[in-house]
Enzyme design. Structure first.
Site, PDB file in Angstrom:
ATOM      1  N   ARG A   1     -20.511  21.830 -12.994  1.00 42.47           N
ATOM      2  CA  ARG A   1     -21.599  21.039 -12.410  1.00 42.47           C
ATOM      3  C   ARG A   1     -22.742  20.845 -13.403  1.00 42.47           C
ATOM      4  NH1 ARG A   1     -23.482  24.342  -7.985  1.00 42.47           N
ATOM      5  NH2 ARG A   1     -22.224  26.037  -8.822  1.00 42.47           N
TER       6      ARG A   1
ATOM      7  N   SER B   1     -27.381  21.266  -5.637  1.00 42.47           N
ATOM      8  CA  SER B   1     -26.085  21.929  -5.820  1.00 42.47           C
ATOM      9  C   SER B   1     -25.168  21.157  -6.747  1.00 42.47           C
ATOM     10  CB  SER B   1     -25.369  22.091  -4.481  1.00 42.47           C
ATOM     11  OG  SER B   1     -26.191  22.752  -3.562  1.00 42.47           O
TER      12      SER B   1
ATOM     13  N   GLU C   1     -23.047  10.380   4.162  1.00 40.12           N
ATOM     14  CA  GLU C   1     -22.143  10.046   3.062  1.00 40.12           C
ATOM     15  C   GLU C   1     -21.548   8.656   3.190  1.00 40.12           C
ATOM     16  OE1 GLU C   1     -21.962  12.778   4.957  1.00 40.12           O
ATOM     17  OE2 GLU C   1     -22.598  14.369   3.600  1.00 40.12           O
TER      18      GLU C   1
ATOM     19  N   PHE D   1     -17.021  16.546   1.765  1.00 41.19           N
ATOM     20  CA  PHE D   1     -17.782  15.466   2.408  1.00 41.19           C
ATOM     21  C   PHE D   1     -17.555  14.106   1.762  1.00 41.19           C
ATOM     22  CE2 PHE D   1     -20.735  19.266   2.807  1.00 41.19           C
ATOM     23  CZ  PHE D   1     -20.236  19.631   4.037  1.00 41.19           C
TER      24      PHE D   1
ATOM     25  N   HIS E   1     -17.495  21.544  -5.722  1.00 38.95           N
ATOM     26  CA  HIS E   1     -17.122  22.554  -4.715  1.00 38.95           C
ATOM     27  C   HIS E   1     -15.751  22.267  -4.106  1.00 38.95           C
ATOM     28  CE1 HIS E   1     -21.399  23.097  -5.237  1.00 38.95           C
ATOM     29  NE2 HIS E   1     -21.367  24.243  -4.562  1.00 38.95           N
TER      30      HIS E   1
ATOM     31  N   ASP F   1     -17.971  30.206   2.174  1.00 38.86           N
ATOM     32  CA  ASP F   1     -18.194  29.176   3.194  1.00 38.86           C
ATOM     33  C   ASP F   1     -16.985  28.974   4.101  1.00 38.86           C
ATOM     34  OD1 ASP F   1     -20.799  28.674   2.572  1.00 38.86           O
ATOM     35  OD2 ASP F   1     -20.405  26.914   1.327  1.00 38.86           O
TER      36      ASP F   1
ATOM     37  N   ARG G   1     -16.910  24.902  -7.970  1.00 40.25           N
ATOM     38  CA  ARG G   1     -18.236  25.477  -7.803  1.00 40.25           C
ATOM     39  C   ARG G   1     -18.546  26.531  -8.860  1.00 40.25           C
ATOM     40  NH1 ARG G   1     -20.372  30.247  -5.876  1.00 40.25           N
ATOM     41  NH2 ARG G   1     -18.254  31.015  -5.583  1.00 40.25           N
TER      42      ARG G   1
END
Lengths: 304, 318
Positions: free
Chosen positions: B10, B37, B58, B83, B109, B117, B167
């Site tokens: 990232r 994030s 989104e 998402f 992620h 999560d 992630r």
């Protein structure tokens, strides 16, 4: 000079939660009679094209195409800056037909504007045609966005309008939504973001013909009070009679004068407008006319 | 075996975006309330006027990016893989892929290494969803440096691109000459070998390299391919490897039903059929846990690759 009382949207001007405390106001009309007459004649021509296209294809959506006709004619033949001989002209105003099933109306306006031969209209929905059942920006000159899956066009318009601001361009973006399309959650995501980003170079027009495929909008999934909903989302709401060119043009002018907020024009229309037996008839949402119906419709629309 | 440095994909993505923003004024970036994030926030700090945060919306973000692209921009849309694929499949299909617009979807992620999560946030079917879309290019960089190269290449490329990132901090394994010239659709051979081919994608590439070391102890000489572009797949490199080594193992942090491994299998079945085994998640949802625990439980460790390789060798009578 005339004043159009229906534009004085009393409902909205008194609301304290209106983002603009200007009310819908009074718009002075200065369009000469001959312009209006030209638009009315063009609308008749477009409606005849619509019936011919859908009859020829054996499928399509006459009801919502006919209700959207006058607004599109006003856009393509009066309001928007565009060049048929230069479809990608950088400074052109953009139009997104979010209710993509009214593609015949868009194609007729584009053909009559000169984007492609009028004769090509009869190829709609046929194999190999540039005129797909729903608009395709890669195939048809003048089509700005590929639409058809309801609810996405307003978001696309947001991207175009924001791009105009980034590029310091003056062009405006118009998006036509179906009223049933207001059922889609994405419309309200888009509504929220357009006012968040203060996109005042964007105009949404709702073709409020009060019918969706399964029946009356208020029965299937109630929309009212529709204007209040848009107002609550931070939009400048202008409500008009969507088959009256003077009101349509006045509404565009009003929207242009509105700074800091996006504008939505709720155009009250009649589904199937112009063909008596299609008017207000749910059955003609997505059905091609029979031979008899075709002939009758063409006669009513002043065709040969 | 040398110890790899750990870096985050990232961060590399954020770095690449800033570089692109400096080079090109037509780059716009969209976020969906996860800019911190996914590191689009770094771009926002440098170019606030070209960053748009659409909130937790989104669908609107993807279609708006289509609008940006239709107006001449190159738009990056980024949020978590969960998402930005399943939730907006129709928007990607209709607004982006069908009109072949310059929208680059960067998903972070991805996979089960999201960890705590749990299954609701562990996207294990995104490669399937994206690779069946006509006009879509699908890239899974193996580490942070390759992420940067892939993002730069995607920006240069005309048309929709999906880039899948993880992630966690992961080993830097592409700092070798073979991987420096990133080219979309070109796999890189990370290690030569004559007995079997290990094809990895994303975080599994480093594990394939480790597995190759382990196999060496058993006198098995493994070739390792980094399949960083899932679509279009580098069939030439694959078929050549199949011919040369006669056996293949694929490894991906994805549902094995329809990910990179199945794409490799299809290519081989139609071209040069060799014994093969796919390492991946066996068609089940994940759960909460640490990355390492989950990789162990769901069959994604070096040992799993090694076992699969032995199995393939056994089927070949060796």
């Amino acid at each position: 000079m005339k004043i159009f009382p229906s534009l004085i949207s009393k409902e909205y001007e008194v609301r304290v939660y209106s983002p603009l405390h200007i009310g819908a106001g009074i718009v002075v009309n200065s369009y000469p009679d001959e312009d209006i007459k030209m638009l009315e004649e063009m609308a008749g021509k477009v409606r005849r094209h619509i019936i011919e296209m859908i009859y020829g294809a054996g499928s399509g959506h006459p009801g919502g195409s006919l209700s959207a006709t006058d607004v599109l004619v006003a856009l393509y033949f009066m309001e928007m800056n565009h060049k048929a001989d230069d479809p990608k002209w950088e400074d052109r105003d953009r139009f997104v037909l979010s209710k993509g099933h009214a593609a015949p109306t868009l194609y007729a306006c584009l053909a009559e504007s000169g984007y492609f031969p009028v004769d090509e209209l009869k190829t709609i929905r046929k194999i190999g045609s540039r005129l797909q059942g729903h608009p395709d920006m890669r195939k048809t000159p003048g089509v700005e966005a590929s639409t058809g899956s309801e609810g996405q066009g307003l978001s696309m318009g947001i991207g175009m309008a924001l791009a105009a601001k980034l590029d310091r361009k003056k062009y405006r973006t118009y998006v036509m939504l179906g009223d049933g399309e207001n059922n889609c959650g994405q419309i309200w995501e888009a509504a929220m973001s357009a006012s968040q980003f203060k996109i005042d170079n964007l105009v949404a027009i709702i073709d409020r013909n009060k019918l969706q495929l399964d029946g009356p909008t208020e029965k299937i999934m109630s929309l009212e009070p529709l204007g209040d909903k848009w107002k609550a989302f931070g939009w400048n709401v202008i409500e008009i009679e969507g088959h009256n060119f003077r009101e349509i043009l006045a509404a565009f002018k009003k929207a242009k004068e509105t700074k800091g907020h996006p504008s939505v024009i709720i155009a009250n229309t009649i589904k199937g407008k112009g063909v008596s037996f299609m008017e207000g008839a749910v059955g003609f949402h997505g059905k091609s006319p029979s031979k008899d119906e075709y002939e009758k419709a063409m006669k009513e629309l002043g065709g040969d | 075996m040398k110890k790899w440095e750990l870096k985050n994909q990232r961060d590399a993505f954020g770095e690449a975006l800033v570089e692109l923003g400096e080079q090109r004024s037509d780059i716009v970036v969209a976020s969906a309330d996860l800019s911190c994030s996914v590191k689009t926030g770094v771009f926002a700090e440098h170019f606030p006027e070209r960053h748009f945060n659409f909130g937790i919306a989104e669908q609107n973000m993807i279609s708006a990016c289509a609008g940006f692209a239709a107006a001449g921009k190159t738009a990056f849309a980024s949020t978590f893989a969960i998402f930005v694929t399943g939730r907006v499949y129709d928007q990607i299909r209709q607004s982006v892929a069908y009109p072949k617009l310059d929208v680059k979807i960067v998903a972070t992620h991805a996979g089960i290494t999201v960890g705590g999560d749990g299954a609701t946030h562990q996207m294990i079917e995104d490669l399937a969803l994206m690779r069946v879309l006509p006009n879509m290019t699908v890239i899974v960089p193996a580490d942070a440096p390759e992420t940067k190269r892939a993002v730069m290449a995607a920006a240069e490329f005309k048309g929709p691109v999906y880039i899948r990132l993880g992630r966690a901090n992961i080993p830097v394994c592409t700092d070798i000459p073979e991987c420096q010239d990133f080219e979309i659709g070109k796999a890189s051979i990370m290690r030569e070998g004559a007995d079997i081919t290990l094809v990895g994608t994303g975080i599994m590439v480093a594990k394939c390299l480790e597995a190759a070391e382990d196999l060496k102890k058993h006198k098995i000489d493994a070739k390792v391919i980094n399949m960083s572009t899932i679509k279009p797949m580098d069939e030439k490199t694959l078929i050549k490897a199949a011919r040369e080594t006669g056996g293949m193992v694929t490894a991906e942090e994805h549902n094995v039903m329809v990910g990179m491994g199945s794409a490799v299998a299809m290519t081989l079945v139609e071209n040069f059929h060799v014994p093969m085994k796919r390492v991946g998640i066996r068609d089940s949802f994940g759960e909460s846990g640490t990355s390492d625990e989950l990789m162990e439980k769901y069959g994604l460790t070096v040992d799993h690759i090694v076992d699969a390789a032995h199995d393939v060798m056994k089927r070949r009578g060796r």
